[in-house]
Design an enzyme around this catalytic site. Structure first.
Site, PDB file in Angstrom:
ATOM      1  N   TYR A 150       6.772  -1.857  -3.605  1.00 45.79           N
ATOM      2  CA  TYR A 150       5.896  -1.501  -4.882  1.00 45.79           C
ATOM      3  C   TYR A 150       6.518  -0.393  -5.512  1.00 45.79           C
ATOM      4  O   TYR A 150       7.382   0.474  -4.947  1.00 45.79           O
ATOM      5  CB  TYR A 150       4.515  -1.348  -4.379  1.00 45.79           C
ATOM      6  CG  TYR A 150       4.114  -0.281  -3.380  1.00 45.79           C
ATOM      7  CD1 TYR A 150       4.282   1.055  -3.378  1.00 45.79           C
ATOM      8  CD2 TYR A 150       3.752  -0.801  -1.948  1.00 45.79           C
ATOM      9  CE1 TYR A 150       4.098   2.056  -2.249  1.00 45.79           C
ATOM     10  CE2 TYR A 150       3.566  -0.108  -0.933  1.00 45.79           C
ATOM     11  CZ  TYR A 150       3.741   1.592  -1.094  1.00 45.79           C
ATOM     12  OH  TYR A 150       3.484   2.334  -0.056  1.00 45.79           O
ATOM     13  N   LYS A 208       4.095  -6.685   5.650  1.00 42.87           N
ATOM     14  CA  LYS A 208       4.364  -5.407   6.201  1.00 42.87           C
ATOM     15  C   LYS A 208       5.765  -4.895   5.425  1.00 42.87           C
ATOM     16  O   LYS A 208       6.378  -5.625   4.902  1.00 42.87           O
ATOM     17  CB  LYS A 208       4.706  -4.848   7.499  1.00 42.87           C
ATOM     18  CG  LYS A 208       3.310  -5.467   8.327  1.00 42.87           C
ATOM     19  CD  LYS A 208       2.197  -4.263   8.107  1.00 42.87           C
ATOM     20  CE  LYS A 208       0.802  -4.986   8.623  1.00 42.87           C
ATOM     21  NZ  LYS A 208      -0.293  -3.860   8.477  1.00 42.87           N
ATOM     22  N   GLY A 209       5.705  -3.549   4.978  1.00 40.21           N
ATOM     23  CA  GLY A 209       7.023  -3.005   4.700  1.00 40.21           C
ATOM     24  C   GLY A 209       7.069  -3.728   3.049  1.00 40.21           C
ATOM     25  O   GLY A 209       8.243  -3.650   2.473  1.00 40.21           O
ATOM     26  N   ARG A 210       5.857  -3.852   2.513  1.00 37.96           N
ATOM     27  CA  ARG A 210       6.052  -4.428   1.088  1.00 37.96           C
ATOM     28  C   ARG A 210       6.879  -3.413  -0.035  1.00 37.96           C
ATOM     29  O   ARG A 210       6.149  -2.302   0.253  1.00 37.96           O
ATOM     30  CB  ARG A 210       4.465  -4.886   0.636  1.00 37.96           C
ATOM     31  CG  ARG A 210       4.494  -5.653  -0.430  1.00 37.96           C
ATOM     32  CD  ARG A 210       3.237  -6.098  -0.618  1.00 37.96           C
ATOM     33  NE  ARG A 210       2.353  -7.075   0.100  1.00 37.96           N
ATOM     34  CZ  ARG A 210       1.350  -6.705   1.059  1.00 37.96           C
ATOM     35  NH1 ARG A 210       1.097  -5.381   1.115  1.00 37.96           N
ATOM     36  NH2 ARG A 210       0.832  -7.543   1.955  1.00 37.96           N
ATOM     37  N   TRP A 225      13.629  -1.143  10.024  1.00 36.90           N
ATOM     38  CA  TRP A 225      14.075  -1.595  11.504  1.00 36.90           C
ATOM     39  C   TRP A 225      13.405  -2.621  12.017  1.00 36.90           C
ATOM     40  O   TRP A 225      12.089  -2.640  11.905  1.00 36.90           O
ATOM     41  CB  TRP A 225      14.165  -0.079  12.276  1.00 36.90           C
ATOM     42  CG  TRP A 225      15.158   0.798  11.830  1.00 36.90           C
ATOM     43  CD1 TRP A 225      14.835   1.851  10.882  1.00 36.90           C
ATOM     44  CD2 TRP A 225      16.150   0.971  12.539  1.00 36.90           C
ATOM     45  NE1 TRP A 225      16.027   2.524  10.844  1.00 36.90           N
ATOM     46  CE2 TRP A 225      16.687   2.078  11.895  1.00 36.90           C
ATOM     47  CE3 TRP A 225      17.205   0.365  13.454  1.00 36.90           C
ATOM     48  CZ2 TRP A 225      18.113   2.665  12.138  1.00 36.90           C
ATOM     49  CZ3 TRP A 225      18.178   1.024  14.027  1.00 36.90           C
ATOM     50  CH2 TRP A 225      18.955   2.078  13.281  1.00 36.90           C
ATOM     51  N   GLY A 232       2.609   3.298   9.630  1.00 39.71           N
ATOM     52  CA  GLY A 232       3.578   2.738  10.270  1.00 39.71           C
ATOM     53  C   GLY A 232       3.156   2.339  11.658  1.00 39.71           C
ATOM     54  O   GLY A 232       4.050   1.901  12.654  1.00 39.71           O
ATOM     55  N   LYS A 281      -1.702   2.367   7.371  1.00 45.51           N
ATOM     56  CA  LYS A 281      -0.527   2.529   6.325  1.00 45.51           C
ATOM     57  C   LYS A 281       0.396   3.766   6.640  1.00 45.51           C
ATOM     58  O   LYS A 281       0.857   4.458   5.830  1.00 45.51           O
ATOM     59  CB  LYS A 281      -1.020   2.949   4.899  1.00 45.51           C
ATOM     60  CG  LYS A 281      -1.994   1.640   4.296  1.00 45.51           C
ATOM     61  CD  LYS A 281      -1.623   0.420   4.728  1.00 45.51           C
ATOM     62  CE  LYS A 281      -0.368  -0.228   3.979  1.00 45.51           C
ATOM     63  NZ  LYS A 281       0.015  -1.448   4.280  1.00 45.51           N
ATOM     64  N   SER A 300      -0.337   4.054  -0.590  1.00 42.47           N
ATOM     65  CA  SER A 300       0.040   2.817  -0.039  1.00 42.47           C
ATOM     66  C   SER A 300      -1.120   1.856   0.210  1.00 42.47           C
ATOM     67  O   SER A 300      -1.127   0.565   0.004  1.00 42.47           O
ATOM     68  CB  SER A 300       0.569   3.184   1.509  1.00 42.47           C
ATOM     69  OG  SER A 300       0.911   2.179   1.957  1.00 42.47           O
ATOM     70  N   THR A 349       1.701  -0.308  12.680  1.00 41.53           N
ATOM     71  CA  THR A 349       2.174  -1.783  13.117  1.00 41.53           C
ATOM     72  C   THR A 349       3.474  -2.129  13.631  1.00 41.53           C
ATOM     73  O   THR A 349       3.776  -2.709  14.618  1.00 41.53           O
ATOM     74  CB  THR A 349       1.882  -2.751  12.083  1.00 41.53           C
ATOM     75  OG1 THR A 349       0.379  -2.733  11.405  1.00 41.53           O
ATOM     76  CG2 THR A 349       1.783  -4.229  12.487  1.00 41.53           C
TER      77      THR A 349
END
Ligand SMILES: [Zn+2]
Length: 964
Positions: A941, A937-939, A921, A720, A718, A816, A722
């Site tokens: 919330y 990813k980049g969910r 990005w 970044g 959590k 996260s 990935t």
């Protein structure tokens, strides 16, 4: 010659491009001439060699191995885990760690002290003795950090400034910590002086003789008192101690070599203490003082007892010692070194004798059935021929020449050559050399076969030949050995003594083993011992899984042994491990090698062998290892029977000077005992096979270290990682691992159970390297970061790799993770609020506390980073700001390219684009489209409740410093 001709015909059929008549004529001519010429020549060469008495060199190997204890570098700071030993009584107020004050990093005695502590697997910490002050911190809250203090130079202790001396003495009294000190006289030492502040007088620079152990000394445990040791003690720089105070009890006593040397003592004193024990009656501190260094073997023994006594047996070994003596290659030896009938009888007789001292002692015999009755093969030659490639005439030529040189007899060299005959014919048909050699091969009943395969090794078992005549006496020895089959233990050692790592195909290995098994069954050799040894340690470590699998399949092997884990040297660090159901035990060297067969020709001098036994390396190995497996060879049991001499003498010496209880166990029980003594050795630590030349040589040629990653992205989750993984993958020089279906794409090798699958499994996740040097593999497993074990394991296997970690505010990371769990419908995360999770106390439900751990623990950045920095140099570690990666990834990527030193530089400003829909990005594709990470990813919330942030800060969940 008839046979010769018929074989020639067959040969000729193989090579149809030569005119039949020419080749026949030519060959026949050479056949006849060469046999006579070369026989004459070689016979002459043989005679010459015999006269020169050319013993095969083995000296360098031997002496190098004995040096282990001495040449090791002094180790500063590494705390080695206590693995065995009793220790750990309740209420002990000190850590089981020895504080060693050395004179310098390289001082000899300091290294000797450390070597013994390391051999005993005792934890220690070295400090350079300060001239006056500056003690390391001795206590940690109410707890003592050391259980024993050792001074290489006791004067450094005596001359401490008052402040530090008081500090140390107070610590020793309060925590019941003892001191061991050495007094090493030099030319400046006064001949007689009082030890400052003690009722103790020293008399220095003496020559001593006839040492005895004081049977009343309370510290004796392993050391046995008995008759005196006659003769002079090494050196003339001894110091003896004299006192009227009842606190001093002699441990070792000796006579001066000349009566006048200590005038003040008078001639009345017959025995002078060279080691004294201070019982603590003077100032409440127990001490043991040595009047010299550890060069005298008895000092080493007493030192071990002193450590045990002063630590209340916390750093002490039991009295039980297990011995196993393997005799390898029981049929493989060059003629003249194998056992004859009398040698076999002596072997059995010695075994009976040894059983009086070591109950049930049994020699463990390893066999390669192929060499039974015909094993006129010099072991070293065999290795040599198996490891080199036999594709050129040169190799063959050299092989033959070396063989004749070393063995002094040509028949068996040709016998050996049979294996390669087929190759020989194909490759060197036109050479004069071949025409010279071939007739000899033929005259020695060597069949000439067509070449079926380019691999000479797979070819060898296919050839069965009538043997060239050898020594009948030695064959009778083989027979007698087998008639005593029930008297010994047996273990398989491969059919033809080939190295398993050369075979990539498990079934070929299994075939070889089956041949040996068939041999065993034909001769009534038991096949159920569960123990095997690989020729030349090949395939055991570094692990060749094919060997393990074939072993298990054919023999049910559960135990083996090697000298190679983790490395051959220093010997005291050899350890065991368990892999794929096979227990690998460390093997010790006993000072006997294939070529040490004559007492008088022992490398150095015969004295060197006796030194090893009588207090030297071999004695120390048994003293300091609860379990010792020794490897010897057939050749040590013929001729002078050095093997029998060595072990009989060793056992006698051990029984004279120690109270050790010697025993033996069959290998499977021995392995069980080993890992119950050292349970934390069960898990192996895989190392880079290319960092050790010996390892590289016995590693499959089909494997390459280029297949390991050079970069690890370690997470945490959590932050970044990935996204970074995606960006890295866009670089032409960088290649990521193949995805692992089990673990959401990540390999997760170093942190969890995958590690036990071995490095072959790990390598399978990376492509076979191409020839271009720019191959740069990387992998990302986001839970490496906070794993307790990943850093150490990664550094062992990938010592040169680079490490990237990405950090964000740990509170955001925790939140996260919590949201991530909710998105994955984790019932606990759905049930409890984030606030509930972070404030859960120890009496909360277990599942809630597990979630809490996963939220908070990875965020303790300093602890985890420190672990990585303990194993990797800071220049190998790059810490990225996850926030920056999110907002300006291109500049972060610039930094990474520099950090990795990539050949090609990519302008990420051009290939990354911000996707307003996603909010992050992505990769810019041709035509202006973007390729982004998946939905997970980049969910989005809801933001974290600011009040929760305050709670995180107030509860100091991550750090003592708050930044909201
Ligand atoms: Zn061998």
């Amino acid at each position: 010659m008839l046979g010769c001709v018929s074989r020639l015909r067959r040969l000729v059929r193989l090579v149809r491009h030569l005119p039949l008549q020419t080749s026949l004529l030519l060959l026949f001519l050479f056949c006849t001439v060469s046999v006579f010429v070369s026989a004459y020549f070689l016979y002459g060469a043989k005679q010459e060699l015999e006269h020169s008495g050319g013993g095969v060199a083995g000296g360098e190997v031997a002496s190098a191995v004995y040096d282990d204890l001495r040449v090791s570098p002094s180790r500063l700071l590494p705390l080695r885990a206590v693995s065995g030993g009793p220790g750990g009584e309740g209420g002990v107020r000190t850590d089981p760690v020895v504080l060693v004050f050395v004179e310098s990093q390289y001082s000899q005695l300091g290294q000797d002290i450390v070597a013994i502590l390391e051999s005993g697997r005792f934890r220690y910490r070295t400090e350079i003795s300060p001239g006056k002050g500056d003690m390391p911190t001795l206590t940690d809250k109410e707890h003592g950090r050391f259980t024993l203090v050792i001074y290489e130079n006791i004067l450094k202790y005596v001359n401490l400034d008052a402040w530090n001396r008081e500090l140390l003495d107070k610590y020793c009294v309060e925590y019941g910590v003892g001191i061991i000190g050495f007094f090493k006289a030099n030319e400046n030492s006064l001949l007689s002086a009082q030890l400052k502040g003690f009722p103790l007088f020293l008399h220095s620079n003496l020559g001593l003789k006839d040492c005895t152990v004081n049977s009343k000394s309370p510290l004796l445990f392993i050391t046995r008192s008995g008759q005196p040791l006659p003769g002079p003690l090494p050196g003339d720089d001894w110091t003896v101690f004299q006192s009227n105070h009842s606190t001093y009890e002699p441990v070792l006593l000796a006579k001066t070599q000349s009566a006048e040397s200590v005038p003040s003592l008078g001639t009345m004193v017959a025995l002078l203490p060279s080691v004294v024990q201070d019982l603590g009656l003077h100032d409440g501190i127990q001490r043991v003082l040595f009047g010299n260094n550890l060069n005298f073997w008895l000092h080493k023994l007493v030192f071990v007892d002193a450590v045990g006594f002063l630590t209340g047996k916390r750093l002490s070994l039991s009295l039980e010692r297990h011995l196993l003596v393997d005799i390898d290659d029981i049929f493989v030896g060059k003629e003249g070194t194998r056992m004859k009938v009398d040698d076999v009888k002596a072997l059995l007789e010695t075994q009976r004798e040894l059983r009086n001292h070591v109950p049930n002692f049994t020699f463990n015999l390893g066999y390669s059935g192929k060499f039974f009755h015909a094993g006129k093969t010099d072991g070293s030659l065999w290795y040599e021929t198996h490891t080199s490639t036999h594709t050129s005439m040169y190799t063959l030529h050299r092989f033959l020449w070396d063989c004749i040189n070393k063995s002094k007899q040509y028949t068996y060299c040709f016998y050996n050559l049979r294996t390669y005959t087929a190759l020989f014919i194909k490759q060197t048909f036109f050479s004069p050399f071949r025409l010279f050699i071939l007739p000899l091969l033929l005259s020695c009943s060597v069949p000439v076969l067509p070449l079926h395969t380019s691999h000479p090794l797979t070819f060898s078992p296919l050839i069965h030949l009538p043997s060239c005549p050898g020594s009948d006496e030695e064959d009778l020895g083989d027979d007698l050995l087998l008639s005593y089959v029930k008297e010994f233990w047996w273990f398989p050692h491969m059919w033809s003594h080939m190295q398993p790592h050369l075979f990539h195909n498990q079934s070929v290995l299994a075939e070889q083993m089956l041949l040996n098994k068939r041999f065993a069954m034909e001769h009534g050799i038991p096949t159920n011992m569960g123990y095997a040894v690989a020729p030349h340690h090949s395939g055991v470590y570094p692990v060749h899984l094919q060997l393990y699998d074939a072993w298990k399949k054919v023999w049910g092997i559960r135990v083996t042994s090697t000298e190679e884990y983790p490395h051959l040297k220093p010997a005291r660090f050899r350890r065991g491990f368990i892999h794929s159901g096979v227990s690998v035990l460390p093997r010790q060297t006993c000072g006997l090698f294939t070529h040490t067969i004559f007492y008088k020709e022992y490398p150095g001098s015969p004295n060197e062998l006796d030194k090893l036994i009588n207090g030297g390396e071999l004695f120390l190995t048994v003293l300091l290892n609860p379990i010792s497996i020794f490897m010897t060879h057939l050749s040590n049991y013929g001729n002078d029977r050095l093997g029998l001499y060595t072990f009989k003498s060793l056992v006698a010496f051990l029984q004279t000077w120690t109270n050790l209880r010697l025993q033996t166990l069959p290998p499977i029980q021995l392995a069980q005992r080993y890992f119950s003594l050292f349970p934390n050795e069960r898990d192996p630590l895989w190392q880079d096979p290319c960092e050790d030349k010996r390892h590289k040589d016995i590693w499959s040629k089909e494997k390459t270290c280029d297949r390991f990653p050079k970069l690890l992205v370690i997470g945490p989750q959590k932050t970044g990682s990935t996204a970074l993984y995606l960006f890295l993958g866009m670089h032409p020089d960088l290649t990521s691992n193949y995805p692992n279906k089990e673990t959401f794409e990540e390999i997760q090798f170093f942190n969890g159970h995958n590690y036990h699958r071995g490095i072959d499994w790990y390598m399978e996740y990376f492509p076979l390297p191409s020839n271009t040097s720019s191959d740069y593999y990387f992998e990302k497993s986001a839970n490496y970061f906070d794993s307790e074990v990943a850093a150490e394991r990664a550094a062992a296997l990938l010592p040169k790799s680079k490490i990237i970690t990405i950090l964000i505010n740990p509170a955001d990371r925790a939140y996260s993770w919590y949201q991530h769990q909710r998105a994955h419908d984790d019932p606990v995360a759905l049930k409890y609020s984030f606030h509930d999770v972070i404030v859960a106390t120890h009496d909360a439900p277990v599942r809630l506390r597990v979630l809490q751990n996963r939220c908070l623990v990875p965020g303790w950045y300093a602890i985890h980073l420190e672990r990585w920095l303990n194993h990797y140099h800071s220049s190998q570690v790059l810490v990225l700001d996850g926030q920056q990666l999110k907002t300006e990834p291109a500049s972060v990527m610039d930094r990474i390219q520099k950090f990795l030193g990539l050949v090609n530089t990519v302008n990420y400003h051009r290939i990354l684009a911000f996707d307003p829909n996603k909010g992050f990005w992505c990769q810019l594709l041709e035509g202006g489209k973007t390729k982004c990470l998946g939905k997970s990813k980049g969910r989005r919330y809801p933001d974290m409740d600011p009040e929760v942030r305050v709670v995180i800060c107030q509860c100091k969940l991550f750090t003592d410093i708050c930044s909201l």
